[in-house]
Design a protein around this motif. Sequence first.
Motif, PDB file in Angstrom:
ATOM      1  N   MET A   1       0.887  -1.287  -0.015  1.00 52.85           N
ATOM      2  CA  MET A   1       0.004   0.192  -0.012  1.00 52.85           C
ATOM      3  C   MET A   1       0.874   1.170   0.066  1.00 52.85           C
ATOM      4  O   MET A   1       1.955   1.412   0.556  1.00 52.85           O
ATOM      5  N   VAL A   2       0.638   2.135  -0.829  1.00 56.49           N
ATOM      6  CA  VAL A   2       1.289   3.396  -0.999  1.00 56.49           C
ATOM      7  C   VAL A   2       0.426   4.833  -0.924  1.00 56.49           C
ATOM      8  O   VAL A   2      -0.650   4.514  -1.130  1.00 56.49           O
ATOM      9  N   LEU A   3       0.920   5.804  -0.423  1.00 58.53           N
ATOM     10  CA  LEU A   3       0.446   6.905  -0.603  1.00 58.53           C
ATOM     11  C   LEU A   3       0.221   7.485  -2.122  1.00 58.53           C
ATOM     12  O   LEU A   3       1.189   7.923  -2.573  1.00 58.53           O
ATOM     13  N   SER A   4      -0.727   7.871  -2.540  1.00 60.56           N
ATOM     14  CA  SER A   4      -0.938   8.103  -3.877  1.00 60.56           C
ATOM     15  C   SER A   4      -1.348   9.395  -4.135  1.00 60.56           C
ATOM     16  O   SER A   4      -1.287  10.050  -5.340  1.00 60.56           O
ATOM     17  N   GLN A   5      -2.145  10.282  -3.197  1.00 49.35           N
ATOM     18  CA  GLN A   5      -2.649  11.331  -3.067  1.00 49.35           C
ATOM     19  C   GLN A   5      -2.628  12.193  -1.810  1.00 49.35           C
ATOM     20  O   GLN A   5      -3.010  11.492  -0.812  1.00 49.35           O
ATOM     21  N   HIS A  71      -6.558  15.048   3.723  1.00 46.95           N
ATOM     22  CA  HIS A  71      -7.230  13.647   3.172  1.00 46.95           C
ATOM     23  C   HIS A  71      -6.452  13.403   2.149  1.00 46.95           C
ATOM     24  O   HIS A  71      -5.551  13.993   1.591  1.00 46.95           O
ATOM     25  N   GLY A  72      -6.821  12.249   1.327  1.00 45.36           N
ATOM     26  CA  GLY A  72      -6.107  11.860   0.279  1.00 45.36           C
ATOM     27  C   GLY A  72      -6.466  10.339   0.107  1.00 45.36           C
ATOM     28  O   GLY A  72      -7.320   9.817   0.435  1.00 45.36           O
ATOM     29  N   LYS A  73      -5.439   9.664  -0.810  1.00 51.39           N
ATOM     30  CA  LYS A  73      -5.941   8.241  -1.142  1.00 51.39           C
ATOM     31  C   LYS A  73      -4.477   7.497  -0.919  1.00 51.39           C
ATOM     32  O   LYS A  73      -3.649   7.955  -1.329  1.00 51.39           O
ATOM     33  N   VAL A  74      -4.658   6.211  -0.399  1.00 55.62           N
ATOM     34  CA  VAL A  74      -3.691   5.170  -0.607  1.00 55.62           C
ATOM     35  C   VAL A  74      -4.102   4.180  -1.634  1.00 55.62           C
ATOM     36  O   VAL A  74      -5.295   3.940  -1.848  1.00 55.62           O
ATOM     37  N   SER A  75      -3.171   3.558  -2.181  1.00 54.30           N
ATOM     38  CA  SER A  75      -3.498   2.635  -3.250  1.00 54.30           C
ATOM     39  C   SER A  75      -2.615   1.201  -3.268  1.00 54.30           C
ATOM     40  O   SER A  75      -1.629   1.293  -2.644  1.00 54.30           O
ATOM     41  N   ASP A  76      -3.368   0.187  -3.312  1.00 58.65           N
ATOM     42  CA  ASP A  76      -2.639  -1.106  -3.646  1.00 58.65           C
ATOM     43  C   ASP A  76      -2.670  -1.678  -5.091  1.00 58.65           C
ATOM     44  O   ASP A  76      -3.031  -0.786  -6.075  1.00 58.65           O
ATOM     45  N   THR A  77      -2.436  -2.909  -5.325  1.00 61.00           N
ATOM     46  CA  THR A  77      -2.281  -3.147  -6.685  1.00 61.00           C
ATOM     47  C   THR A  77      -3.863  -3.228  -7.275  1.00 61.00           C
ATOM     48  O   THR A  77      -3.884  -3.312  -8.435  1.00 61.00           O
ATOM     49  N   GLU A  78      -4.786  -3.337  -6.314  1.00 60.90           N
ATOM     50  CA  GLU A  78      -6.126  -3.414  -7.017  1.00 60.90           C
ATOM     51  C   GLU A  78      -7.056  -2.424  -6.801  1.00 60.90           C
ATOM     52  O   GLU A  78      -7.934  -2.129  -7.592  1.00 60.90           O
ATOM     53  N   SER A  79      -6.998  -1.512  -5.688  1.00 63.09           N
ATOM     54  CA  SER A  79      -7.851  -0.549  -5.218  1.00 63.09           C
ATOM     55  C   SER A  79      -7.151   0.866  -4.763  1.00 63.09           C
ATOM     56  O   SER A  79      -6.070   0.753  -4.393  1.00 63.09           O
TER      57      SER A  79
END
Length: 373
Positions: A1-5, A71-79
């Motif tokens: 999981m990574v921080l994407s936004q 606020h923001g988004k975290v992402s993994d390989t699927e979502s």
Amino acid sequence: MVLSQLVLSDFRNIKSCDISLSERCNVFYGDNGSGKTSLLEAVYLFWNSRSFRTARLSEIVAHQHNDFLIHGKVSDTESDFPFGLSYAGREKERIAKFNGEKVRRSSQLAAMLPVYYFSPQSDAILSGSPGNRRNLLFWYLFHVEPKFNENYQYLQKALSSRNKLLKAVVRQDELVFWEKEISRYSIELKRISENQVRDLHDQFKKECLLSDKEQQGAELSLFDKLNGLDIHYPWKVDEDLESDLASKREMEFKLGYTTLGYHKCDLKIGTSQGKKSFSRGEEKSITLTLIISVLKIIASKTNKNILVLIDDLMAELDQKFTSMLIQKLSSLPLQLFITTLTKDSLLSTIEKQFSNFRLFHVKQGDVIEEYNV
């Protein structure tokens, strides 16, 4: 999981920003006071439920404002998963949410995405206070030992209760119950820590050998100067901790707090020649070697991506140490946030080690993307 936004509103001197992030390396450069550290603070605050700069959220709100928002988004390989933290100054209310659900326990977020903050300006792991080493040790144990957090929370409850009684100067027999609890959980934490610290010891020695090979020519190698790692405890571990606590009561009535227990342990870096034999450069090398060892074990044991925040990278580390650190970090499953005063001395090193990175210029609270590879 990574921080994407990452999106901020009225967070210190950052009125607003909305940035997309590299899954590997993000560099923020700009003058002192421009807002670089505030970006790291916002990330750390959400995932660790506290700031590394202040205990008061009211101090984080932008001047002449009452609230802030992360606020923001975290992402993994699927979502993608949205997250957010709002703070209302008038009501002194904070609400954290992850994927639309209110977060009830801060440990949920800390376990989900390990976040480590490091400032080379405060790297006194070897010669600094035990608290510096203890913070690193407890962060490591939280992520690799499933039983650590629950037992440590019980210990903290027992300590808090005993400390209140000490300050109230109650009869000594009222302290007995909590002394039994402190002893119970301290001994259990010591037991469950042993294997994990042994693994860290082995990894640290291995990294010292690797460090020596990278820095050939030293008269006496770093490996030869170090005896590894161990935990030292503030009680006589071969005797009864309850008895030790009872013997300290009179002194601790005056202090108002408990001085014995697992919470006062110290991660010792054993040396063959004593602390004075280490130069400033060697102490930096030891600190970086220990941190790399911790990150490697967490990555291997948890299979989680780690978010590493490095503040003011070039302030205390020269080009040699910087290049070594970036090279070591690039081989690990990490997402990096790095702040620096200028981009020129750092950019060539980043380009060599990362095929995927983003560069941002932070100027008077504005965050402007300059480079995206």
